[in-house]
Design an enzyme around this catalytic site. Structure first.
Site, short mmCIF file in Angstrom:
data_model
loop_
_atom_site.label_atom_id
_atom_site.label_comp_id
_atom_site.label_asym_id
_atom_site.label_seq_id
_atom_site.Cartn_x
_atom_site.Cartn_y
_atom_site.Cartn_z
N LYS A 81 0.85 -1.20 0.00
CA LYS A 81 0.00 0.00 0.00
C LYS A 81 0.88 1.24 0.00
O LYS A 81 1.93 1.26 0.66
CB LYS A 81 -0.90 -0.05 1.24
CG LYS A 81 -1.98 1.02 1.31
CD LYS A 81 -2.89 0.77 2.51
CE LYS A 81 -4.01 1.77 2.62
NZ LYS A 81 -4.92 1.49 3.76
N SER A 156 -9.75 1.24 2.68
CA SER A 156 -8.93 2.08 1.83
C SER A 156 -7.83 1.32 1.10
O SER A 156 -7.24 1.86 0.16
CB SER A 156 -8.30 3.18 2.67
OG SER A 156 -7.42 2.62 3.64
N SER A 180 -9.86 -1.22 6.86
CA SER A 180 -9.30 -1.03 5.51
C SER A 180 -8.53 -2.20 4.93
O SER A 180 -8.16 -2.16 3.76
CB SER A 180 -8.39 0.20 5.50
OG SER A 180 -9.18 1.35 5.37
N1 GLN Z 1 -13.21 3.46 6.20
C1 GLN Z 1 -12.71 3.84 7.48
C2 GLN Z 1 -12.35 5.30 7.46
O1 GLN Z 1 -12.52 5.90 6.45
C3 GLN Z 1 -11.51 2.99 7.84
C4 GLN Z 1 -10.31 3.35 7.09
C5 GLN Z 1 -9.11 2.54 7.44
O2 GLN Z 1 -9.21 1.48 8.05
N2 GLN Z 1 -7.95 3.08 7.08
O3 GLN Z 1 -11.91 5.86 8.42
#
Ligand code: GLN
Length: 495
Positions: A81, A156, A180
């Site tokens: 990532k 994400s 994510s």
């Molecule tokens: N979707 C969640 C957020 O937007 C989790 C994101 C993540 O785990 N980085 O905060």
């Protein structure tokens, strides 16, 4: 034509490279060819490390020829990532504000991968600063779900999930602050692991919400995920939150089964999710019972407060962590008449709307006069959730639930409605607040033939029982279909 690239597992590739049956250079060439053929359609990668990957593969082959041990991940391509720092390579977090910045050091997890013989194949697309559930907020455009190009891969870490699902890499790393890793794993039909807080070093992970962030594996099967977890887990003096104690390797225990294990089907992670997803969770519970586990239904009502608490705590921490992007130290700078105006113009131009929304929410939640009512209250709720999980784990070894309330949704379906996007993580967020381990295992399909993920939750340092359950589920799962052909075709698949 298929959207599947290379189908070999990480374990088989490493075994074959170590024994000299295949060359690491052949492995990397096949994966780079798959990326060249398919990633135009998927947009899983923001940066492919062609040259460095080929050089690393040559070095692995030399070690094999010299009779040295090239490591447990010898020649295995790993996608990472783009919020993981890799020395000398662009690290963007999907944001314009980091444009042109290359870190002067590498994340500990990447050093460990290289030491284990893995080949870093590229940096993957992500929601800007990991804020999102669909990989649509990236400045590099959306990643597409290999199972249906009109749908999101989740987020994400959507680029990592899509890359693994499509056979562009057998393994990938993501980060999980509120879901994510697990949510995109579920949407793309792959395994995704959120390790216990403190088991995997975050040194070199660009911080979003430091009390929640964890790095973890993506793989197409449980054994490959275990292999990657065992390589990246362990103490790191460079991360002050890293647990300084020996960890048990999960790989050797995968075949231990679940006989006598106590499994709680968590009502809050089943009731209210789509019927097709809930049906798979119930089938998964039946499969565990058939394998000898003692399965019961249970309720932890406090987990319902997870989402509201998270959306105060995570933005609060983000507003602090992201204050460093000021036009001086990193990436983008928009010149202006004085320093304050330059800071403001840089941040206005460099951050996208979702990141700005989080910074404003978080700054408000921390502001004098509101701190106790918002941030302080959310932290108390977090303690309530931790205590409620602790009580549940006095009666069961693991919990079972859905990873996501739905299967993958169409691109654009939720971009105009932040709350509905946030709800996509309602099943994964409670684990992050507790700091526990959880993983998503593909378990058949839902409406439209899209993959469904079942979530296995375990207490802190419960990785062993979690992976054992995951192995049994994998063996019992209806097959996940191969990624479907793209509507208007692209390059050919590479087997
Ligand atoms: N979707 C969640 C957020 O937007 C989790 C994101 C993540 O785990 N980085 O905060």
């Amino acid at each position: 034509m298929s959207l599947s690239g290379v189908s070999a597992t990480a374990l088989s590739l490493a075994t074959d490279v170590r024994s000299g049956t295949i060359k690491a250079t052949e492995v990397i060439d096949a994966h780079l060819a798959a990326i060249a053929a398919l990633d135009g359609e998927l947009n899983a990668f923001v940066h492919v490390l062609d040259g460095a990957a080929r050089e690393a593969a040559v070095a692995v082959d030399r070690r094999v020829e010299a009779g040295e041990d090239p490591g447990p991940l010898a020649g295995v391509p790993v996608a990472v990532k783009d919020n993981l720092c890799l020395r000398g390579a662009p690290t963007t977090c999907g944001s314009r504000i980091l444009e042109g910045w290359s870190p002067p050091y590498s994340a500990t997890v990447l050093e460990r991968l290289v030491d284990a013989g893995a080949i870093l194949v590229g940096k993957t697309n992500m929601d800007e600063f990991a804020m999102g559930s669909s990989t649509e907020t990236s400045v590099y455009g959306p990643t597409r779900n290999p199972h249906d190009l009109s749908r999101v891969p989740g987020g994400s870490s959507g680029g990592s999930a899509a890359a693994v699902a499509a056979g562009l890499a057998p393994l990938a790393l993501g980060s999980d602050t509120g879901g994510s890793i697990r949510q995109p794993a579920a949407f793309c039909g792959v395994v995704g692991v959120k390790p216990t807080y403190g088991t995997v070093s975050r040194f070199g992970l660009v911080a979003f919400a430091s009390s929640l962030d964890q790095i973890g594996p993506f793989a197409r099967n449980v054994a490959d995920a275990a292999l990657l977890f065992d390589v990246i887990a362990g103490h790191d003096p460079l991360d002050s939150t890293s647990l300084d104690r020996p960890l048990v390797q999960v790989g050797p225990c995968l075949a231990d089964g679940v006989a006598g294990m106590r499994v709680g089907v968590l009502a809050e992670l089943v009731d209210g999710v789509d019927a097709d997803v809930a049906a798979r969770v119930h089938e998964a519970a039946e499969a565990l019972a058939a394998a000898g586990a003692i399965v019961e239904e249970l309720s932890v009502p406090e987990v319902r407060y997870g989402l509201p608490a998270y959306y105060l705590i995570a933005p609060a921490e983000a507003s602090s962590n992201l204050s460093r992007y000021d036009g001086v130290r990193y990436g983008l700078r928009v010149e202006a008449s004085d320093v304050a105006a330059m800071n403001s113009a840089t941040r206005a131009a460099g951050f996208g709307p979702e990141v700005k929304r989080r910074i404003m929410l978080g700054t408000y939640a921390l502001s004098a006069g509101y701190y106790e009512a918002y941030y302080g209250q959310a932290m108390k709720v977090r303690t309530v959730i931790v205590d409620a999980f602790a009580a549940a784990y006095r009666g069961v070894d693991v919990l079972l639930g859905a990873t996501t309330p739905t299967t993958a949704f169409p691109i654009g379906a939720k971009t105009g409605d932040p709350l509905s996007m946030y709800l996509s993580d309602v099943c994964t967020i409670p684990t992050n607040l507790a700091g526990h381990a959880a993983m998503s295992v593909p378990f058949g399909t839902g409406a439209g033939g899209l993959p469904v993920g079942v979530q296995v939750l375990a207490p802190a340092l419960g990785e062993l029982q979690m992976f054992r359950v995951a192995s049994v589920l994998e063996a019992a799962a209806p097959p996940t279909p191969a990624p479907s052909p793209p509507p208007q075709g692209s390059g050919g698949g590479v087997r």
